[in-house]
Scaffold this motif. Sequence first.
Motif, PDB file in Angstrom:
ATOM      1  N   PRO A  95      20.718  53.293  28.702  1.00  0.00           N
ATOM      2  CA  PRO A  95      21.884  52.493  29.101  1.00  0.00           C
ATOM      3  C   PRO A  95      21.961  52.354  30.618  1.00  0.00           C
ATOM      4  O   PRO A  95      21.207  52.984  31.370  1.00  0.00           O
ATOM      5  CB  PRO A  95      23.064  53.301  28.549  1.00  0.00           C
ATOM      6  N   THR A  96      22.878  51.527  31.080  1.00  0.00           N
ATOM      7  CA  THR A  96      23.129  51.388  32.508  1.00  0.00           C
ATOM      8  C   THR A  96      23.443  52.746  33.132  1.00  0.00           C
ATOM      9  O   THR A  96      24.148  53.559  32.534  1.00  0.00           O
ATOM     10  CB  THR A  96      24.307  50.422  32.731  1.00  0.00           C
ATOM     11  N   LEU A  97      22.866  53.006  34.313  1.00  0.00           N
ATOM     12  CA  LEU A  97      23.039  54.263  35.067  1.00  0.00           C
ATOM     13  C   LEU A  97      22.338  55.461  34.425  1.00  0.00           C
ATOM     14  O   LEU A  97      22.643  56.604  34.743  1.00  0.00           O
ATOM     15  CB  LEU A  97      24.531  54.585  35.259  1.00  0.00           C
ATOM     16  N   SER A  98      21.370  55.194  33.551  1.00  0.00           N
ATOM     17  CA  SER A  98      20.628  56.308  32.948  1.00  0.00           C
ATOM     18  C   SER A  98      19.494  56.800  33.841  1.00  0.00           C
ATOM     19  O   SER A  98      18.921  57.862  33.594  1.00  0.00           O
ATOM     20  CB  SER A  98      20.061  55.893  31.583  1.00  0.00           C
ATOM     21  N   LYS A 127      16.863  54.487  35.091  1.00  0.00           N
ATOM     22  CA  LYS A 127      15.668  53.654  34.995  1.00  0.00           C
ATOM     23  C   LYS A 127      15.237  53.111  36.357  1.00  0.00           C
ATOM     24  O   LYS A 127      14.072  53.244  36.755  1.00  0.00           O
ATOM     25  CB  LYS A 127      15.905  52.492  34.013  1.00  0.00           C
ATOM     26  N   THR A 128      16.168  52.492  37.067  1.00  0.00           N
ATOM     27  CA  THR A 128      15.835  51.909  38.364  1.00  0.00           C
ATOM     28  C   THR A 128      15.465  52.989  39.372  1.00  0.00           C
ATOM     29  O   THR A 128      14.531  52.825  40.170  1.00  0.00           O
ATOM     30  CB  THR A 128      17.011  51.067  38.889  1.00  0.00           C
ATOM     31  N   GLN A 145      16.083  42.228  37.925  1.00  0.00           N
ATOM     32  CA  GLN A 145      16.957  41.277  37.251  1.00  0.00           C
ATOM     33  C   GLN A 145      17.566  40.326  38.283  1.00  0.00           C
ATOM     34  O   GLN A 145      17.715  39.135  38.049  1.00  0.00           O
ATOM     35  CB  GLN A 145      18.059  42.007  36.488  1.00  0.00           C
ATOM     36  N   ASP A 193      12.189  45.417  36.192  1.00  0.00           N
ATOM     37  CA  ASP A 193      13.507  46.011  35.966  1.00  0.00           C
ATOM     38  C   ASP A 193      14.419  44.982  35.286  1.00  0.00           C
ATOM     39  O   ASP A 193      15.044  44.165  35.955  1.00  0.00           O
ATOM     40  CB  ASP A 193      14.100  46.469  37.303  1.00  0.00           C
ATOM     41  N   GLU A 194      14.456  45.022  33.960  1.00  0.00           N
ATOM     42  CA  GLU A 194      15.228  44.072  33.153  1.00  0.00           C
ATOM     43  C   GLU A 194      14.975  42.644  33.610  1.00  0.00           C
ATOM     44  O   GLU A 194      15.913  41.887  33.912  1.00  0.00           O
ATOM     45  CB  GLU A 194      16.719  44.408  33.212  1.00  0.00           C
ATOM     46  N   THR A 242      14.576  48.439  30.252  1.00  0.00           N
ATOM     47  CA  THR A 242      15.494  47.651  29.434  1.00  0.00           C
ATOM     48  C   THR A 242      16.593  48.547  28.868  1.00  0.00           C
ATOM     49  O   THR A 242      16.406  49.758  28.722  1.00  0.00           O
ATOM     50  CB  THR A 242      14.756  46.954  28.279  1.00  0.00           C
ATOM     51  N   THR A 243      17.709  47.921  28.564  1.00  0.00           N
ATOM     52  CA  THR A 243      18.801  48.627  27.876  1.00  0.00           C
ATOM     53  C   THR A 243      18.775  48.357  26.381  1.00  0.00           C
ATOM     54  O   THR A 243      19.569  48.936  25.643  1.00  0.00           O
ATOM     55  CB  THR A 243      20.171  48.163  28.420  1.00  0.00           C
TER      56      THR A 243
END
Length: 360
Positions: free
Chosen positions: A35-38, A40-41, A80, A156-157, A189-190
């Motif tokens: 999810p967002t803020l997990s 990944k970036t 993104q 990144d997405e 990806t989310t």
Amino acid sequence: MLELRNVSKTVGGACHIHPTNLTLERGSLNVLLGPTLSGKTSLMRLMAGLDRPSEGTILFDGEDVTGWPVQKRNIAMVYQQFINYPALTVYENIASPMRIAGKDQETIDREVRKAADLLRLTPYLDRTPLNLSGGQQQRTALARAIVKKATVVLLDEPLANLDYKLREELREELPRLFAETGTIFVYATTEPSEALLLGGSTATLSEGRVTQFGRTIDVYRHPVDILTARTFADPPLNTIDVVKTDGRFLRAEQPVIPVPSHLSTVPDGPLTIAFQPHHLYPGQTGHLAEHIRARTMISEIAGSESFVHVDFSGQRWVMLAQGIHDIEPDREIDLYLDTRHLMAFDGAGRAIGETAFGRA
């Protein structure tokens, strides 16, 4: 081969990436799912050299590149939020990494037109980015990454701003394209469905931790813990706390469902059972399924699918059903649960027992 050995990142006393070990092979497709803020970036920025790890080592083909800046790494990264050179045409934007690398004009022209054709950009090669739609600008950034022939490509997405048809085409085309060049392909990806479509290997992330890494289908079918299972579920994973005893799952001392054969070896006692929303059906299926009664809460119709929220034994579940199912709230309905896909987790959230497809 790109290796992360015990790599972590702390900023202002907050741990953004917990100690992480990953090995990514040349020509491989690797998905970062969370999810967002997990994280990944943050993890991709460490791979790219945009950030330096607080601890640990990053190696490429056995060489320590931990302290190397991004300029010294053969990396391409697409966000993104697309980034293009506003004063250059689409052609020159795509050609820019090859011009920097000193490629001849014939090679540049061939590769630019090949990438433009793939990404449906041929009619726009003479335009500047400000005269393009957001999706066209994103495709320009993707094309530039393709022609760079980078050793590592970090996406990144990257497809979030594209229309559905092109997004589906690229999801199928990009892995093949990068695999042919021997590039290490990392895609954040989310969306669990996107990870499954891309295939390859997947690392699931939660709050800066890589919870599992392996073949995408294996991580999906055999999560090592409930956190990974939740990461790989959309709509959310259906769960219920039960007590296993005498071949039955009980809740508040009342039978819930019989224990399926693949979980028969799980020790008696408290545990959590879980399953994906699409393993709950509104009618009998062609295989064995356990009949249950539940009370409807709300129905959401999304085109050819319906999300039916129900209450079962005080627990809220979601059924993902094909077709339109506009069911009134607060109504008792018959449902069928495919128990072959049932997963079990102990009190610490670790997967226990087996699934119908092998040991968890």
